[in-house]
Design a protein around this motif. Structure first.
Motif, mmCIF file in Angstrom:
data_model
loop_
_atom_site.group_PDB
_atom_site.id
_atom_site.type_symbol
_atom_site.label_atom_id
_atom_site.label_comp_id
_atom_site.label_asym_id
_atom_site.label_seq_id
_atom_site.Cartn_x
_atom_site.Cartn_y
_atom_site.Cartn_z
ATOM 1 N N ALA A 172 57.538 44.071 40.685
ATOM 2 C CA ALA A 172 58.600 43.690 39.749
ATOM 3 C C ALA A 172 58.026 42.954 38.540
ATOM 4 C CB ALA A 172 59.633 42.820 40.466
ATOM 5 N N MET A 173 57.076 42.042 38.761
ATOM 6 C CA MET A 173 56.482 41.312 37.635
ATOM 7 C C MET A 173 55.656 42.242 36.753
ATOM 8 S SD MET A 173 55.434 37.548 39.096
ATOM 9 C CE MET A 173 54.460 38.134 40.483
ATOM 10 N N ASN A 174 54.936 43.192 37.378
ATOM 11 C CA ASN A 174 54.140 44.134 36.593
ATOM 12 C C ASN A 174 55.030 45.003 35.711
ATOM 13 O OD1 ASN A 174 51.898 43.136 37.860
ATOM 14 N ND2 ASN A 174 51.629 44.874 39.247
ATOM 15 N N LEU A 175 56.135 45.496 36.272
ATOM 16 C CA LEU A 175 57.015 46.378 35.502
ATOM 17 C C LEU A 175 57.766 45.604 34.422
ATOM 18 C CD1 LEU A 175 58.476 48.654 38.341
ATOM 19 C CD2 LEU A 175 56.701 49.215 36.678
ATOM 20 N N LEU A 176 58.127 44.349 34.694
ATOM 21 C CA LEU A 176 58.804 43.552 33.667
ATOM 22 C C LEU A 176 57.911 43.358 32.440
ATOM 23 C CD1 LEU A 176 60.785 40.673 35.437
ATOM 24 C CD2 LEU A 176 61.682 42.466 33.951
ATOM 25 N N GLY A 177 56.602 43.262 32.668
ATOM 26 C CA GLY A 177 55.681 43.077 31.554
ATOM 27 C C GLY A 177 55.597 44.269 30.634
ATOM 28 N N LEU A 178 56.084 45.434 31.076
ATOM 29 C CA LEU A 178 56.051 46.634 30.247
ATOM 30 C C LEU A 178 57.337 46.814 29.451
ATOM 31 C CD1 LEU A 178 54.361 49.096 32.764
ATOM 32 C CD2 LEU A 178 53.320 47.879 30.848
ATOM 33 N N VAL A 179 58.315 45.939 29.684
ATOM 34 C CA VAL A 179 59.568 45.993 28.928
ATOM 35 C C VAL A 179 59.368 45.229 27.620
ATOM 36 C CG1 VAL A 179 62.015 45.376 28.948
ATOM 37 C CG2 VAL A 179 60.891 46.119 31.060
ATOM 38 N N PRO A 180 59.778 45.798 26.482
ATOM 39 C CA PRO A 180 59.609 45.079 25.206
ATOM 40 C C PRO A 180 60.245 43.705 25.226
ATOM 41 C CG PRO A 180 60.248 47.369 24.823
ATOM 42 C CD PRO A 180 60.336 47.153 26.301
ATOM 43 N N TRP A 181 59.558 42.733 24.641
ATOM 44 C CA TRP A 181 59.956 41.325 24.506
ATOM 45 C C TRP A 181 59.903 40.583 25.831
ATOM 46 C CZ3 TRP A 181 63.589 44.739 21.854
ATOM 47 C CH2 TRP A 181 63.244 44.914 20.518
ATOM 48 N N MET A 182 59.333 41.184 26.844
ATOM 49 C CA MET A 182 59.098 40.479 28.095
ATOM 50 C C MET A 182 57.621 40.056 28.159
ATOM 51 S SD MET A 182 61.937 40.288 29.807
ATOM 52 C CE MET A 182 63.577 41.028 29.775
ATOM 53 N N ALA A 183 57.226 39.407 29.239
ATOM 54 C CA ALA A 183 55.838 38.966 29.421
ATOM 55 C C ALA A 183 55.381 39.320 30.829
ATOM 56 C CB ALA A 183 55.734 37.454 29.195
ATOM 57 N N THR A 184 54.076 39.501 30.984
ATOM 58 C CA THR A 184 53.505 39.865 32.273
ATOM 59 C C THR A 184 53.057 38.604 32.995
ATOM 60 O OG1 THR A 184 52.718 41.905 31.262
ATOM 61 C CG2 THR A 184 51.855 41.363 33.428
ATOM 62 N N ALA A 185 53.820 38.175 33.982
ATOM 63 C CA ALA A 185 53.456 36.954 34.713
ATOM 64 C C ALA A 185 52.170 37.142 35.507
ATOM 65 C CB ALA A 185 54.602 36.552 35.642
ATOM 66 N N THR A 186 51.890 38.383 35.955
ATOM 67 C CA THR A 186 50.666 38.629 36.712
ATOM 68 C C THR A 186 49.428 38.632 35.812
ATOM 69 O OG1 THR A 186 51.310 40.962 36.599
ATOM 70 C CG2 THR A 186 51.633 39.842 38.691
ATOM 71 N N GLY A 187 49.608 38.492 34.495
ATOM 72 C CA GLY A 187 48.474 38.306 33.594
ATOM 73 C C GLY A 187 48.145 36.835 33.422
ATOM 74 N N ASN A 188 48.753 35.980 34.252
ATOM 75 C CA ASN A 188 48.483 34.548 34.231
ATOM 76 C C ASN A 188 47.643 34.197 35.454
ATOM 77 O OD1 ASN A 188 48.696 31.698 34.568
ATOM 78 N ND2 ASN A 188 50.520 31.690 33.287
ATOM 79 N N LEU A 189 46.518 33.531 35.224
ATOM 80 C CA LEU A 189 45.593 33.218 36.315
ATOM 81 C C LEU A 189 46.238 32.310 37.356
ATOM 82 C CD1 LEU A 189 42.665 33.826 37.085
ATOM 83 C CD2 LEU A 189 41.988 31.710 35.945
ATOM 84 N N ALA A 300 49.942 46.473 42.598
ATOM 85 C CA ALA A 300 50.765 45.949 43.702
ATOM 86 C C ALA A 300 50.283 46.520 45.033
ATOM 87 C CB ALA A 300 52.234 46.296 43.470
ATOM 88 N N TYR A 301 49.922 47.808 45.028
ATOM 89 C CA TYR A 301 49.414 48.448 46.246
ATOM 90 C C TYR A 301 48.079 47.838 46.680
ATOM 91 C CZ TYR A 301 46.877 52.026 48.866
ATOM 92 O OH TYR A 301 46.109 52.681 49.781
ATOM 93 N N VAL A 302 47.159 47.641 45.719
ATOM 94 C CA VAL A 302 45.825 47.125 46.059
ATOM 95 C C VAL A 302 45.911 45.700 46.603
ATOM 96 C CG1 VAL A 302 43.605 46.420 45.074
ATOM 97 C CG2 VAL A 302 44.589 48.635 44.453
ATOM 98 N N PHE A 303 46.726 44.845 45.944
ATOM 99 C CA PHE A 303 46.848 43.462 46.427
ATOM 100 C C PHE A 303 47.403 43.446 47.854
ATOM 101 C CE2 PHE A 303 48.781 39.363 47.046
ATOM 102 C CZ PHE A 303 47.971 38.482 46.360
ATOM 103 N N THR A 304 48.430 44.263 48.115
ATOM 104 C CA THR A 304 49.037 44.280 49.450
ATOM 105 C C THR A 304 48.081 44.873 50.474
ATOM 106 O OG1 THR A 304 51.140 44.660 48.309
ATOM 107 C CG2 THR A 304 51.131 44.901 50.682
ATOM 108 N N LEU A 305 47.386 45.933 50.084
ATOM 109 C CA LEU A 305 46.435 46.563 51.014
ATOM 110 C C LEU A 305 45.309 45.599 51.380
ATOM 111 C CD1 LEU A 305 45.460 49.122 52.498
ATOM 112 C CD2 LEU A 305 44.199 49.724 50.420
ATOM 113 N N LEU A 306 44.741 44.907 50.373
ATOM 114 C CA LEU A 306 43.664 43.955 50.661
ATOM 115 C C LEU A 306 44.181 42.790 51.512
ATOM 116 C CD1 LEU A 306 41.743 43.830 47.257
ATOM 117 C CD2 LEU A 306 41.036 44.928 49.382
#
Length: 340
Positions: A172-189, A300-306
């Motif tokens: 959900a956070m990754n997809l929200l970052g692709l919406v115009p005027w939104m931000a990618t929370a998963t791009g925050n360390l 999202a798949y890689v994080f969950t798989l790991l």
């Protein structure tokens, strides 16, 4: 697809117009690196960003800081300490930033979506509708292909709720970052580190539950002679923390890099100084945008798989301890029989 084409056509017109305005206006040249860094950084100010133009300021939430937060002199002047530097000064920064709002929005949208598309009619075993079938497909995939395959049929279902939460929340956070005027929370360390810490806690709890506290501590010795413990114990403890570090950096770097590449391609119009560059850079940016849609699911798949893999390794230490105990027991019985 049609909406995406309209979006990028609008972006093409906006960037070309902004390039023309920047070249014939008051001489103000937009800085592409500054704009990209401003877009991906976290802040208390909420703005409506226009591609490579001055953003429209919507407002700011007052900072919330606890502890000794006296302003200190920085290269930008007097500023209140925040982040890691703030913690070193005894200042805990709990300010609501745009990435915090994105996480709240992702949680609310995720909760609403699952409530709408979940199969609440218990009399119908088979869900109906595209959304309900899509959710069921993803849930079954996480349960069967990640949890059970990597943790085991016996212990895997116990960790499915955590794995599903991590998968859908990150997606959900990754997809929200692709919406115009939104931000990618998963791009925050800090966000990716928080998610990795959750996996770290679940992993250690799974290891202790499976092997017991004694077996868990014994596993840290590496099963070698006690004279080698001063070497093996630090190595094993270091190995515990490399896993969440890998989770943190992998998700953070992939999501941040995709947005930087996307905006750099758009920024080529301003770097090269001619709107005709948009004929090449905008189609490339559109291709990267489609790739980012794919990357949102992949990350999202890689994080969950790991996470499932690390939990499975922790659970396996208990099974290994049990097998070792049974082997010793069998050996003991054999030894007794030999003496008899």
């Amino acid at each position: 697809m049609r909406k995406a084409m309209v979006l990028f056509a609008s972006l093409f017109v906006a960037t070309a117009w902004a390039s023309e305005s920047g070249g014939h206006g008051e001489g103000h040249e937009p800085s592409v690196p500054d704009y990209i860094l401003h877009h991906v950084s976290d802040t208390n100010d909420f703005e409506l960003e226009v591609p490579l133009s001055q953003p429209i300021h919507l407002g700011a939430i007052p900072p919330i800081r606890i502890g000794s937060c006296e302003p200190v002199m920085t290269e930008h002047g007097m500023e209140a300490p925040s982040g890691w530097s703030g913690l070193l000064h005894g200042c805990l920064d709990l300010s609501i930033t745009k990435h915090t709002v994105m996480m709240w929005l992702a949680a609310v949208l995720l909760l609403g979506t699952l409530l709408i598309w979940s199969n609440r009619d218990k009399t119908k075993l088979v869900p109906r509708g595209t959304g309900a079938n899509l959710i069921e497909m993803l849930v079954l995939f996480v349960r069967d292909e990640m949890a059970i395959k990597n943790i085991g049929k016996e212990d895997g279902p116990r960790y499915v709720p955590y794995l599903l939460t991590a998968f859908f929340f990150i997606l959900a956070m990754n997809l929200l970052g692709l919406v115009p005027w939104m931000a990618t929370a998963t791009g925050n360390l800090a966000v990716t580190a928080g998610l990795a810490i959750c996996t770290f806690v679940v992993t250690q709890a799974a290891g202790i539950r499976s092997a017991g506290l004694g077996g868990y501590l014994k596993h840290l010795t590496g099963g070698v002679h006690w004279s080698l413990w001063p070497i093996m114990i630090p190595v094993e403890i270091l190995g515990l923390f490399t896993k969440p570090f890998a989770l943190t950096m992998r998700l953070f770097a992939n999501m941040l890099a995709g947005h930087i590449v996307l905006f750099f391609l758009i920024g080529l119009i301003f770097i090269l100084g001619h709107p005709a560059v948009a004929v090449i850079s905008v189609p490339f940016a559109f291709a990267i945008y489609l790739l980012e849609l794919f990357v949102a699911f992949v990350q999202a798949y890689v994080f969950t798989l790991l996470s499932a893999l690390f939990i499975g390794m922790a659970v396996a230490t208990g099974h290994h301890h049990d097998d070792h105990g049974h082997a010793e027991g069998d050996h003991g019985h054999g030894h007794d029989k030999a003496h008899a």
